[in-house]
Design a protein around this motif. Structure first.
Motif, PDB file in Angstrom:
ATOM      1  N   GLY A 155       0.808  -1.217   0.000  1.00 52.51           N
ATOM      2  CA  GLY A 155       0.000   0.000   0.000  1.00 52.51           C
ATOM      3  C   GLY A 155       0.835   1.258   0.000  1.00 52.51           C
ATOM      4  N   THR A 156       2.015   1.204   0.648  1.00 57.02           N
ATOM      5  CA  THR A 156       2.887   2.377   0.649  1.00 57.02           C
ATOM      6  C   THR A 156       3.393   2.693  -0.751  1.00 57.02           C
ATOM      7  OG1 THR A 156       4.710   0.907   1.291  1.00 57.02           O
ATOM      8  CG2 THR A 156       3.647   2.170   3.032  1.00 57.02           C
ATOM      9  N   HIS A 157       3.684   1.642  -1.542  1.00 52.99           N
ATOM     10  CA  HIS A 157       4.075   1.863  -2.942  1.00 52.99           C
ATOM     11  C   HIS A 157       2.944   2.558  -3.703  1.00 52.99           C
ATOM     12  CE1 HIS A 157       7.980   0.074  -3.592  1.00 52.99           C
ATOM     13  NE2 HIS A 157       7.633  -1.071  -3.012  1.00 52.99           N
ATOM     14  N   ALA A 158       1.722   2.071  -3.512  1.00 54.40           N
ATOM     15  CA  ALA A 158       0.582   2.631  -4.239  1.00 54.40           C
ATOM     16  C   ALA A 158       0.338   4.085  -3.854  1.00 54.40           C
ATOM     17  CB  ALA A 158      -0.665   1.789  -3.952  1.00 54.40           C
ATOM     18  N   PHE A 159       0.391   4.363  -2.561  1.00 50.19           N
ATOM     19  CA  PHE A 159       0.195   5.725  -2.069  1.00 50.19           C
ATOM     20  C   PHE A 159       1.277   6.649  -2.606  1.00 50.19           C
ATOM     21  CE2 PHE A 159       1.110   8.916   1.247  1.00 50.19           C
ATOM     22  CZ  PHE A 159      -0.124   9.541   1.341  1.00 50.19           C
ATOM     23  N   ASN A 160       2.523   6.219  -2.514  1.00 53.84           N
ATOM     24  CA  ASN A 160       3.629   7.021  -3.012  1.00 53.84           C
ATOM     25  C   ASN A 160       3.484   7.317  -4.494  1.00 53.84           C
ATOM     26  OD1 ASN A 160       6.574   6.651  -4.451  1.00 53.84           O
ATOM     27  ND2 ASN A 160       6.686   7.954  -2.639  1.00 53.84           N
ATOM     28  N   MET A 161       2.946   6.349  -5.244  1.00 54.18           N
ATOM     29  CA  MET A 161       2.795   6.525  -6.677  1.00 54.18           C
ATOM     30  C   MET A 161       1.879   7.702  -6.996  1.00 54.18           C
ATOM     31  SD  MET A 161       3.664   5.593  -9.687  1.00 54.18           S
ATOM     32  CE  MET A 161       4.454   3.983  -9.482  1.00 54.18           C
ATOM     33  N   LEU A 162       0.748   7.814  -6.291  1.00 57.08           N
ATOM     34  CA  LEU A 162      -0.181   8.913  -6.574  1.00 57.08           C
ATOM     35  C   LEU A 162       0.446  10.264  -6.260  1.00 57.08           C
ATOM     36  CD1 LEU A 162      -3.674   7.587  -5.407  1.00 57.08           C
ATOM     37  CD2 LEU A 162      -2.626   7.502  -7.679  1.00 57.08           C
ATOM     38  N   GLU A 163       1.160  10.362  -5.142  1.00 56.49           N
ATOM     39  CA  GLU A 163       1.789  11.637  -4.806  1.00 56.49           C
ATOM     40  C   GLU A 163       2.927  11.958  -5.774  1.00 56.49           C
ATOM     41  OE1 GLU A 163       0.742  12.498  -0.205  1.00 56.49           O
ATOM     42  OE2 GLU A 163       2.800  11.867  -0.604  1.00 56.49           O
ATOM     43  N   PHE A 164       3.673  10.948  -6.198  1.00 59.88           N
ATOM     44  CA  PHE A 164       4.759  11.145  -7.155  1.00 59.88           C
ATOM     45  C   PHE A 164       4.231  11.631  -8.497  1.00 59.88           C
ATOM     46  CE2 PHE A 164       7.336   9.148 -10.599  1.00 59.88           C
ATOM     47  CZ  PHE A 164       8.513   9.845 -10.406  1.00 59.88           C
ATOM     48  N   LEU A 165       3.191  10.996  -8.994  1.00 58.73           N
ATOM     49  CA  LEU A 165       2.645  11.348 -10.300  1.00 58.73           C
ATOM     50  C   LEU A 165       2.060  12.747 -10.328  1.00 58.73           C
ATOM     51  CD1 LEU A 165       0.805   7.995 -11.058  1.00 58.73           C
ATOM     52  CD2 LEU A 165       2.738   8.884 -12.374  1.00 58.73           C
ATOM     53  N   SER A 166       1.270  13.066  -9.321  1.00 56.60           N
ATOM     54  CA  SER A 166       0.487  14.295  -9.343  1.00 56.60           C
ATOM     55  C   SER A 166       1.212  15.494  -8.763  1.00 56.60           C
ATOM     56  CB  SER A 166      -0.816  14.086  -8.566  1.00 56.60           C
ATOM     57  OG  SER A 166      -0.546  13.896  -7.183  1.00 56.60           O
ATOM     58  N   GLY A 167       2.180  15.246  -7.879  1.00 58.77           N
ATOM     59  CA  GLY A 167       2.800  16.341  -7.149  1.00 58.77           C
ATOM     60  C   GLY A 167       1.917  16.882  -6.047  1.00 58.77           C
ATOM     61  N   LEU A 168       0.765  16.240  -5.821  1.00 57.54           N
ATOM     62  CA  LEU A 168      -0.168  16.662  -4.772  1.00 57.54           C
ATOM     63  C   LEU A 168       0.043  15.831  -3.522  1.00 57.54           C
ATOM     64  CD1 LEU A 168      -3.435  16.897  -6.925  1.00 57.54           C
ATOM     65  CD2 LEU A 168      -1.867  18.770  -6.317  1.00 57.54           C
ATOM     66  N   ARG A 169      -0.172  16.431  -2.363  1.00 59.01           N
ATOM     67  CA  ARG A 169      -0.044  15.725  -1.101  1.00 59.01           C
ATOM     68  C   ARG A 169      -1.423  15.366  -0.561  1.00 59.01           C
ATOM     69  NH1 ARG A 169       3.913  14.708  -2.835  1.00 59.01           N
ATOM     70  NH2 ARG A 169       6.049  15.310  -2.259  1.00 59.01           N
ATOM     71  N   CYS A 170      -1.523  14.170   0.002  1.00 60.70           N
ATOM     72  CA  CYS A 170      -2.767  13.740   0.635  1.00 60.70           C
ATOM     73  C   CYS A 170      -3.031  14.594   1.865  1.00 60.70           C
ATOM     74  CB  CYS A 170      -2.653  12.272   1.023  1.00 60.70           C
ATOM     75  SG  CYS A 170      -4.105  11.598   1.846  1.00 60.70           S
TER      76      CYS A 170
ATOM     77  N   LEU B 133      -7.454   4.034  -3.118  1.00 67.23           N
ATOM     78  CA  LEU B 133      -6.365   3.066  -3.072  1.00 67.23           C
ATOM     79  C   LEU B 133      -6.930   1.714  -2.663  1.00 67.23           C
ATOM     80  CD1 LEU B 133      -2.907   3.615  -1.360  1.00 67.23           C
ATOM     81  CD2 LEU B 133      -4.163   1.482  -1.040  1.00 67.23           C
ATOM     82  N   TRP B 134      -6.582   0.673  -3.412  1.00 64.86           N
ATOM     83  CA  TRP B 134      -7.009  -0.697  -3.105  1.00 64.86           C
ATOM     84  C   TRP B 134      -5.765  -1.564  -3.122  1.00 64.86           C
ATOM     85  CZ3 TRP B 134      -9.699  -4.210  -7.231  1.00 64.86           C
ATOM     86  CH2 TRP B 134     -10.014  -5.463  -6.666  1.00 64.86           C
ATOM     87  N   ALA B 135      -5.497  -2.240  -1.995  1.00 65.88           N
ATOM     88  CA  ALA B 135      -4.325  -3.103  -1.893  1.00 65.88           C
ATOM     89  C   ALA B 135      -4.748  -4.451  -1.348  1.00 65.88           C
ATOM     90  CB  ALA B 135      -3.268  -2.482  -0.988  1.00 65.88           C
ATOM     91  N   SER B 136      -4.178  -5.514  -1.899  1.00 67.54           N
ATOM     92  CA  SER B 136      -4.510  -6.858  -1.410  1.00 67.54           C
ATOM     93  C   SER B 136      -3.336  -7.809  -1.622  1.00 67.54           C
ATOM     94  CB  SER B 136      -5.742  -7.419  -2.125  1.00 67.54           C
ATOM     95  OG  SER B 136      -6.017  -8.741  -1.679  1.00 67.54           O
TER      96      SER B 136
END
Length: 389
Positions: A209-224, A258-261
């Protein structure tokens, strides 16, 4: 010059040590393969195992002088920092619960750190490392491997260039199948990932899940800025979360999911993202990493392929093989290591030395906070704020 195959003219080798990585270590060999592939690192020291025989075996295999094969990372930090020619960086590839102390000791010694993710298991440890790194102005980077894929960087470049328009929604999933069959046949390298003493508060979330979360912030430049999470254990005998769904809110009010399994049959390494904008959408899958699907409003779909002339400049700079010759996971990790080498060469200016931001201590802290906040949200069954740095 191709990023990984441009070996003439030569570049200096950065001398590094390794903590962990003896026989039986799950991921260390991938790090070493990536370092060899980018041709910028030389392992000259190591505390490869708590078992002296295993440590010596690794040191001999890697060509490390016997006097620089250490019995412990404490000894390694003390003796390397006292040398006239100490290691320039240390690569930490131990299980999660053994990250904090070596990170702390090497940062305090002024030696740069490259650490596998997640950084640590607890916020107070992450904040302590953040404080030490800031005090000594020391390089610390996390191996968020998927940032190194050229077509991920292509997506980021297009988003940053405004090709998608205003970002309206972001979706990421990371699905694996290794736990779906149950826990009885799990080997040692996987079973520890269900032990909270070793993995921390979460299993699926803290791991993939940390990889997935990091990916969205990396791509967009936006912070959660806020999240709402549901953490579930679906596999009999597994005591921690194996399936997680997290609603996310980002700066500017952008929504995400985010969906992780760990227990999704048919998904071998199923990282996928889809970013929806006001003008177009973009989608990428790790299991088909050479292509990026770009879908504009009222126009034909476009499939961008790595290595073609219509790639973004950053993508071409980070590609090494001609189009049609697939680049995969090891190349992505090697691209990340090439970034690390470029940053380490820059000395005090390392933060601004690369065209793509280094995944540094800030991203490490945010990955730790993700697990903590999702557990709090799950227990409250409601939204929680994501703190600013």
């Amino acid at each position: 010059m191709p990023r990984l195959t441009g070996d003439i003219p030569g570049k200096r080798k950065i001398k590094v040590g390794m903590v962990g990585g003896g026989q039986g270590a799950y991921f260390a060999s991938y790090h070493r393969a990536a370092m060899r592939l980018c041709d910028r690192f030389q392992i000259v020291a190591g505390a490869f195992s708590s078992d002296p025989a295993t440590a010596r075996e690794a040191g001999e295999a890697l060509g490390v002088e016997p006097g620089r094969v250490y019995d412990s990372f404490e000894q390694m930090a003390r003796m390397e920092s006292a040398r006239t020619d100490p290691v320039e960086a240390v690569v930490i590839v131990t299980p999660n619960h053994l990250h904090f102390l070596p990170c702390k000791l090497f940062l305090e010694a002024g030696i740069a750190v490259i650490c596998d993710k997640p950084l640590v298991n607890a916020e107070h440890e992450a904040r302590e490392l953040q404080r030490i790194a800031a005090k000594h102005d020391t390089f610390l980077a996390l191996t968020y491997t998927y940032q190194g894929y050229p077509m991920v960087r292509d997506a980021r470049s297009r988003i940053q260039a405004g090709e998608l328009g205003d970002i309206r929604f972001m979706y990421v999933e990371y699905l694996l199948e290794w736990l779906a069959a149950g826990t009885t046949a799990l080997g040692k390298s996987l079973a520890w990932r269900g032990d909270p003493a070793k993995v921390g508060l979460t299993a699926a979330l803290g791991d993939i899940g940390t990889h997935a979360f990091n990916m969205l912030e990396f791509l967009s430049g936006l912070r959660c800025t806020a999240l709402s999470a549901k953490l579930t254990s679906t596999v009999p005998g597994w005591q921690m979360d194996d399936t997680d769904v997290v609603q996310l809110e980002f700066e500017g009010g952008v929504d995400g999911l985010l969906w992780a399994s760990l227990a999704a049959p048919g998904h071998r390494n199923g990282l996928r993202f889809k970013i929806i904008g006001s003008k177009a959408s973009v989608e990428w899958r790790q299991e088909a990493p050479e292509t990026l699907l770009f879908t504009p409003i009222n126009e034909a779909d476009r499939i961008y392929r790595r290595g073609q002339s219509d790639n973004m400049p950053q993508t071409l700079a980070d590609s090494s093989l001609p189009a049609g010759n697939s680049e995969g996971y090891l190349e992505a990790l090697a691209v990340l290591y090439a970034d690390f080498a470029q940053a380490l060469d820059a000395g005090a200016g390392w933060r601004n030395s690369t065209s793509v931001p280094i995944p540094d201590i800030s991203q490490g802290v945010r990955g730790v906070l993700l697990s903590q906040l999702c557990v709090a949200s799950h227990e409250r069954r409601g939204w929680v704020d994501f703190p600013k740095e």
